[in-house]
Every structure is written in C-alpha cells, then in structure tokens.
Motif scaffolding. Sequence first.
Motif, PDB file in Angstrom:
ATOM      1  N   PRO A  70       0.815  -1.215   0.000  1.00 27.34           N
ATOM      2  CA  PRO A  70       0.000   0.000   0.000  1.00 27.34           C
ATOM      3  C   PRO A  70       0.853   1.270   0.000  1.00 27.34           C
ATOM      4  CG  PRO A  70       0.042  -0.956   2.182  1.00 27.34           C
ATOM      5  CD  PRO A  70       0.745  -1.932   1.280  1.00 27.34           C
ATOM      6  N   LEU A  71       0.199   2.375  -0.355  1.00 26.67           N
ATOM      7  CA  LEU A  71       0.853   3.672  -0.440  1.00 26.67           C
ATOM      8  C   LEU A  71       1.122   4.250   0.944  1.00 26.67           C
ATOM      9  CD1 LEU A  71       1.694   6.122  -2.268  1.00 26.67           C
ATOM     10  CD2 LEU A  71      -0.646   6.967  -1.950  1.00 26.67           C
ATOM     11  N   LEU A  72       2.345   4.774   1.125  1.00 25.83           N
ATOM     12  CA  LEU A  72       2.688   5.539   2.324  1.00 25.83           C
ATOM     13  C   LEU A  72       2.689   7.036   2.040  1.00 25.83           C
ATOM     14  CD1 LEU A  72       5.607   3.691   4.160  1.00 25.83           C
ATOM     15  CD2 LEU A  72       3.246   3.940   4.902  1.00 25.83           C
ATOM     16  N   GLN A  73       3.412   7.436   0.991  1.00 25.43           N
ATOM     17  CA  GLN A  73       3.523   8.845   0.648  1.00 25.43           C
ATOM     18  C   GLN A  73       3.528   9.015  -0.869  1.00 25.43           C
ATOM     19  OE1 GLN A  73       7.125   9.549   3.353  1.00 25.43           O
ATOM     20  NE2 GLN A  73       6.079  11.511   3.467  1.00 25.43           N
ATOM     21  N   ARG A  74       3.090  10.187  -1.284  1.00 22.82           N
ATOM     22  CA  ARG A  74       3.049  10.515  -2.706  1.00 22.82           C
ATOM     23  C   ARG A  74       3.680  11.882  -2.899  1.00 22.82           C
ATOM     24  NH1 ARG A  74      -2.463  10.107  -6.358  1.00 22.82           N
ATOM     25  NH2 ARG A  74      -1.729  11.276  -8.194  1.00 22.82           N
ATOM     26  N   LEU A  75       4.726  11.964  -3.712  1.00 21.07           N
ATOM     27  CA  LEU A  75       5.434  13.217  -3.966  1.00 21.07           C
ATOM     28  C   LEU A  75       5.099  13.691  -5.375  1.00 21.07           C
ATOM     29  CD1 LEU A  75       7.084  11.610  -1.762  1.00 21.07           C
ATOM     30  CD2 LEU A  75       9.064  12.917  -2.515  1.00 21.07           C
ATOM     31  N   GLN A  76       4.851  14.983  -5.511  1.00 15.24           N
ATOM     32  CA  GLN A  76       4.461  15.540  -6.806  1.00 15.24           C
ATOM     33  C   GLN A  76       5.480  16.574  -7.256  1.00 15.24           C
ATOM     34  OE1 GLN A  76       1.496  14.206  -7.896  1.00 15.24           O
ATOM     35  NE2 GLN A  76       1.907  15.017  -9.933  1.00 15.24           N
ATOM     36  N   ARG A  77       5.966  16.432  -8.484  1.00 15.67           N
ATOM     37  CA  ARG A  77       6.824  17.435  -9.107  1.00 15.67           C
ATOM     38  C   ARG A  77       6.305  17.673 -10.514  1.00 15.67           C
ATOM     39  NH1 ARG A  77      12.030  19.186  -8.152  1.00 15.67           N
ATOM     40  NH2 ARG A  77      12.723  18.966  -5.992  1.00 15.67           N
ATOM     41  N   LYS A  78       5.734  18.875 -10.703  1.00  9.87           N
ATOM     42  CA  LYS A  78       5.054  19.180 -11.963  1.00  9.87           C
ATOM     43  C   LYS A  78       4.039  18.075 -12.238  1.00  9.87           C
ATOM     44  CE  LYS A  78       8.702  22.087 -13.888  1.00  9.87           C
ATOM     45  NZ  LYS A  78       9.589  22.368 -15.034  1.00  9.87           N
ATOM     46  N   GLU A  79       4.082  17.478 -13.432  1.00  7.00           N
ATOM     47  CA  GLU A  79       3.082  16.448 -13.743  1.00  7.00           C
ATOM     48  C   GLU A  79       3.548  15.040 -13.406  1.00  7.00           C
ATOM     49  OE1 GLU A  79       5.117  17.159 -17.815  1.00  7.00           O
ATOM     50  OE2 GLU A  79       4.949  18.115 -15.858  1.00  7.00           O
ATOM     51  N   TRP A  80       4.704  14.928 -12.724  1.00 14.28           N
ATOM     52  CA  TRP A  80       5.282  13.624 -12.425  1.00 14.28           C
ATOM     53  C   TRP A  80       5.087  13.273 -10.949  1.00 14.28           C
ATOM     54  CZ3 TRP A  80       6.803  10.590 -16.321  1.00 14.28           C
ATOM     55  CH2 TRP A  80       7.057  11.198 -17.550  1.00 14.28           C
ATOM     56  N   THR A  81       4.834  12.002 -10.695  1.00 11.54           N
ATOM     57  CA  THR A  81       4.561  11.502  -9.353  1.00 11.54           C
ATOM     58  C   THR A  81       5.607  10.472  -8.937  1.00 11.54           C
ATOM     59  OG1 THR A  81       2.177  11.822  -9.582  1.00 11.54           O
ATOM     60  CG2 THR A  81       2.893  10.239  -7.936  1.00 11.54           C
ATOM     61  N   THR A  82       6.049  10.565  -7.690  1.00 11.34           N
ATOM     62  CA  THR A  82       6.902   9.550  -7.077  1.00 11.34           C
ATOM     63  C   THR A  82       6.142   8.958  -5.902  1.00 11.34           C
ATOM     64  OG1 THR A  82       8.938  10.690  -7.723  1.00 11.34           O
ATOM     65  CG2 THR A  82       9.096   9.096  -5.924  1.00 11.34           C
ATOM     66  N   LEU A  83       6.137   7.626  -5.802  1.00  9.78           N
ATOM     67  CA  LEU A  83       5.385   6.930  -4.765  1.00  9.78           C
ATOM     68  C   LEU A  83       6.332   6.247  -3.787  1.00  9.78           C
ATOM     69  CD1 LEU A  83       2.765   5.137  -7.063  1.00  9.78           C
ATOM     70  CD2 LEU A  83       2.531   7.365  -5.926  1.00  9.78           C
ATOM     71  N   ILE A  84       5.996   6.311  -2.511  1.00 11.34           N
ATOM     72  CA  ILE A  84       6.675   5.524  -1.482  1.00 11.34           C
ATOM     73  C   ILE A  84       5.649   4.530  -0.953  1.00 11.34           C
ATOM     74  CG2 ILE A  84       7.937   5.520   0.684  1.00 11.34           C
ATOM     75  CD1 ILE A  84       8.626   8.460   0.197  1.00 11.34           C
ATOM     76  N   LEU A  85       5.927   3.252  -1.128  1.00 12.90           N
ATOM     77  CA  LEU A  85       5.024   2.174  -0.724  1.00 12.90           C
ATOM     78  C   LEU A  85       5.648   1.370   0.408  1.00 12.90           C
ATOM     79  CD1 LEU A  85       4.252   0.925  -4.348  1.00 12.90           C
ATOM     80  CD2 LEU A  85       2.981   2.647  -3.068  1.00 12.90           C
ATOM     81  N   HIS A  86       4.816   0.532   1.023  1.00 17.77           N
ATOM     82  CA  HIS A  86       5.246  -0.282   2.176  1.00 17.77           C
ATOM     83  C   HIS A  86       4.782  -1.713   1.969  1.00 17.77           C
ATOM     84  CE1 HIS A  86       6.055  -1.282   6.364  1.00 17.77           C
ATOM     85  NE2 HIS A  86       4.852  -1.821   6.448  1.00 17.77           N
ATOM     86  N   LYS A  87       5.703  -2.663   2.108  1.00 14.95           N
ATOM     87  CA  LYS A  87       5.319  -4.080   1.967  1.00 14.95           C
ATOM     88  C   LYS A  87       4.769  -4.600   3.303  1.00 14.95           C
ATOM     89  CE  LYS A  87       4.913  -8.277   0.504  1.00 14.95           C
ATOM     90  NZ  LYS A  87       6.040  -9.161   0.237  1.00 14.95           N
ATOM     91  N   LEU A  88       3.564  -5.099   3.251  1.00 20.87           N
ATOM     92  CA  LEU A  88       2.918  -5.643   4.443  1.00 20.87           C
ATOM     93  C   LEU A  88       3.572  -6.943   4.886  1.00 20.87           C
ATOM     94  CD1 LEU A  88      -0.804  -5.015   3.486  1.00 20.87           C
ATOM     95  CD2 LEU A  88       0.663  -3.618   4.986  1.00 20.87           C
TER      96      LEU A  88
END
Length: 289
Positions: free
Chosen positions: A271-289
């Motif tokens: 599942p998603l932990l954090q979502r970073l936005q730079r202009k139209e691009w997204t970086t995701l930080i996820l966590h393995k259960l």
Amino acid sequence: MTVDQVSVALTKDQAYALVDAVMERDDLALTASAHEDAETGEWVFEATVESPANLEAFNELARQTLGGDVAFAIEAIDPEINWVAKSLEGLQPVSAGGFYIYGSHETAPVPEGLIGLKIEAAQAFGTGHHETTTGCLEAIERVLERATPANVIDIGTGTGVLAIAIARKTGLKVLATDIDPIAVTTTVENARDNDVGELIEGVVAEGLESDVITGKAPYDLILANILAGPLMGLAPGMSRIAQSGASIILSGILETQAQAVIAAYAENGMPLLQRLQRKEWTTLILHKL
C-alpha cells in the motif's frame, strides 16, 4: 551512425514539457534536454536523433504537447562526437533530497551539507535533472529518516544516480540492474567516479528476470524509476522480492497514471505511504505488508 540535432527556442515550461513528451517515446530521439542559453537567456529544447530527423513526428508532438506549431531547426552534427553526452553537458547542478548532482564541467564546490554526486552525461537516463529523478532522491531522504535498509536494489538504474546516492549516504552495497548494457556500464563507471565502485554491482536484466536478483532477495528497499506500464507489470514480482516491512520507491509515473499504479501495488500487498508531486510527475513511497 549519423545523427542530427533538432532544436527550438521556447519558454522554460514549454521546453521541459516537450522534453517530457519526447522521453515518453522510445522511437523519436536518442536524448532530449532543455537548457538556458548563456548568451541570449532564451530556453532551448534540443534533441539528438538518428539521421534523418523525423520532423513531422516532432511537429505533431509539439502540437499535442504545446497546442501549436513551433519552428524546429535541424543541424547535421559530427558523427565523431558523442552528442548524446554533448547535449547534456551544459546542464546546471541540481539539489534534491540532500544530494547535489553535477557534471565534470562544473567547477564550483559542492555546497556544505550536501552529498555530491558526479554524474556524467551519457547514453543512459538519469542526470538528476528530470522530476522523476529528483522525486526519487527526495523519497530516498524520507525513507532513510525512518530506517537504514540492509539490502537494496535499483531496477532500471540508468546512470546509476539513485544507487550511487544510496551507497554514498549509507555505505551499503546496492544491486543496480537495467535492461540496457550501456546503462549498466555507465552506472559502474559513475560509481567508480564517486568512490563507491566496490558498493555497486551492475547487472543486465530484463525486469526481474535474473538469477542474481532472485538470489539476493528479499530486499528491504526497492527503487524503480521507469514507466507506469512496466511498473504495473512488475507489481507481483516486486511483492515476491520485497521482505515484510520493505520500502518501495517508484517513479516515472505521470500524475494521471498514479492511481492505477497505486492500485496495482496495493493489490499485491504494497500500500501507499507517501506521494510526492513534481510538476506532472509523481513519485510513490510504498510499504510491503
């Protein structure tokens, strides 16, 4: 191979938008960049392409991206010069996530408090200037604030900037993989230039199909800055190589694609932990259960 340079003066935002659009294609250019002309102050889009340049395709992409026609110039360039690298030489240093990314042409010292990463322009993606790379560097900083990983893999390493950043920050060994042998060679060279050559293992691999990748699993930090489609396809495999509690950093994702990537990984226990936005691009930080 003979190559041409396609260029046009635009606004800064237009130039970067066109670079992003070209990078989404794998059939149009060898490299694309945007820079400010030191003499005129104008922002310039430049792409290095195999000759002859497909000007019609560039015009169509400009209409789709910028909403109108632009006047591209085409110049045949010396095949003896590595214009893939040359077109990136003028890029200014970038600071992100506590790191300072620069090329050998930069003479100013690394700012105090930042970790310097000398990343040479080459035939591989990842000079640190694109929003996906800076987003990943910021995500690395956030992940490392919470815990220090023990087993790290960088999938689709490009120039190795992310793997090298981890190695410089933590002193950990990092497995850096890419489908492109040139990218792996570039990564190894850049790692050596940054005094972490012994910490970076470069492996040519398509996706997760490598005995080296599976043999070193599970990982507690996984990085993959590629594209949304391949990332979604890798979700089940990522789940298999990630240990419980692992952090997964994903980028190369347009804002419009982010929800589909988030859903694919959530379905596979990440599942998603954090979502970073730079202009139209997204970086995701996820966590393995």
